[in-house]
Scaffold this active site. Structure first.
Site: not given
Ligand code: CAA
Length: 297
Positions: A127, A148, A160, A198
């Protein structure tokens, strides 16, 4: 020896490291997309339990009429569990979904680099940790990339794709095509801590923790405020419980340390919950309590 890899390659067999909620979800979508899948966890029983939990998810889809029994059985036929990284020897791609700890991921990629076939691609579901650093540990840096997924993986539409500095165009093309075959929309993100999603999400979740810490409102007030006031599907505290408070804290620490900006400092209350072992849904207690069926109170 360096493999020659050109253009998107067909991925037939996928290895998954880690049988937690992300590993299970990734294994499920890969098997549903027709890949043979093998899951390995540091705790071998956990890998077996992970496969059993995927079966439960698929059974639920069958009960709801969203999947037919034959498709479930075919998917389960493609899913196996193994016990060591050596079981990945014939995988075309291995996706790592281990806990968000840098030392652990570096050790896993070193081991994968040694046991996987030369042209296999290694992807991390990290992450926030640097893909470039992970790639350097693998001994095959051009064939390492970030993939991701979002939680819950079978439902969330985004992957991602994060290229490390040495990631090759061919690796990027193959992994992007595969994520799309899984039914996901892909975005490319630079290898900067937190990537895109994130970098946006963790400050929101951390701010919600500060809100609770400072007594802005109760957890339910904060979550209802964001759900109804901002039209988010979940409030930030219940979402933090879903992701896992240990994971949220680990990402916040990476943002704080690597970007060097105090605006990312993790909330002391988040640290305290993690210290107490109140890690969210997966242990039945976080900002809320959860019964064994996952019902929140
Ligand atoms: N696994 C599989 N399917 C699930 C699921 C799970 N854990 N949880 C829910 N679903 C399915 C349900 O079965 C249901 O399917 P059907 O429509 O086919 O019946 C569907 O999702 C909707 O579920 P519900 O009706 O129970 O509840 P909902 O409408 O509130 O949706 C939710 C649940 C999809 C989780 C939704 O609340 C949501 O989108 N929340 C936000 C999730 C999010 O932001 N995830 C990203 C987290 S960030 C991240 O993962 C990256 C990171 O690195 C931290």
């Amino acid at each position: 020896m360096t493999a020659v890899v050109s253009g998107p390659r067909e991925i037939k067999k996928v290895g998954v490291v880690g049988a937690g909620q992300m590993g299970q979800g990734i294994a499920q979508v890969a098997a549903q997309a027709g890949c043979d899948v093998i899951i390995v966890d540091a705790a071998p029983d956990f890998a077996q339990q992970g496969v059993a939990k995927i079966k439960k998810q698929l059974d639920r889809l069958v009960e709801k009429g969203k999947l037919d029994g034959a498709a479930r059985d075919a998917t389960m036929g493609r899913l196996k569990h193994g016990s060591t990284h050596r079981d990945f020897h014939d995988c075309d791609l291995v996706i790592e979904a281990a806990p968000e700890k840098e030392e652990l991921k570096l050790a896993i990629f070193k081991s994968l680099g040694e046991v996987c076939k030369d042209d296999a691609i290694l992807a991390s579901n990290t992450s926030s940790i640097s893909i470039t650093k992970i790639a350097a540990a693998s001994g095959r840096a051009d064939r390492v990339i970030g993939m991701h997924f979002m939680n819950p993986v079978p439902v969330m539409k985004l992957v991602e794709i994060v290229r490390g500095l040495p990631t090759s165009d061919a690796t990027n093309a193959t992994v992007t095509a595969l994520a799309q075959r899984f039914g996901k929309t892909t975005i490319g993100a630079r290898d900067i801590p937190g990537f895109i999603v994130n970098r946006m999400l963790i400050p929101l979740l951390n701010e919600a923790c500060y809100g609770l810490y400072e007594g802005l409102g109760t957890a339910a007030d904060i979550d209802t405020g964001v759900r109804l006031g901002l039209n988010h599907p979940m409030g930030p505290l219940e979402l933090a419980d879903l992701i896992g408070l240990d994971t949220c804290l680990a990402i916040a620490e990476v943002l704080h340390r690597e970007l060097g900006d105090d605006k990312y400092r993790p909330c002391p209350l988040l640290r305290q919950y993690v210290a107490a072992g109140w890690l969210g849904r997966k242990v039945g207690r976080g900002f809320y309590s959860y019964d064994p069926q996952g019902v929140k109170s």
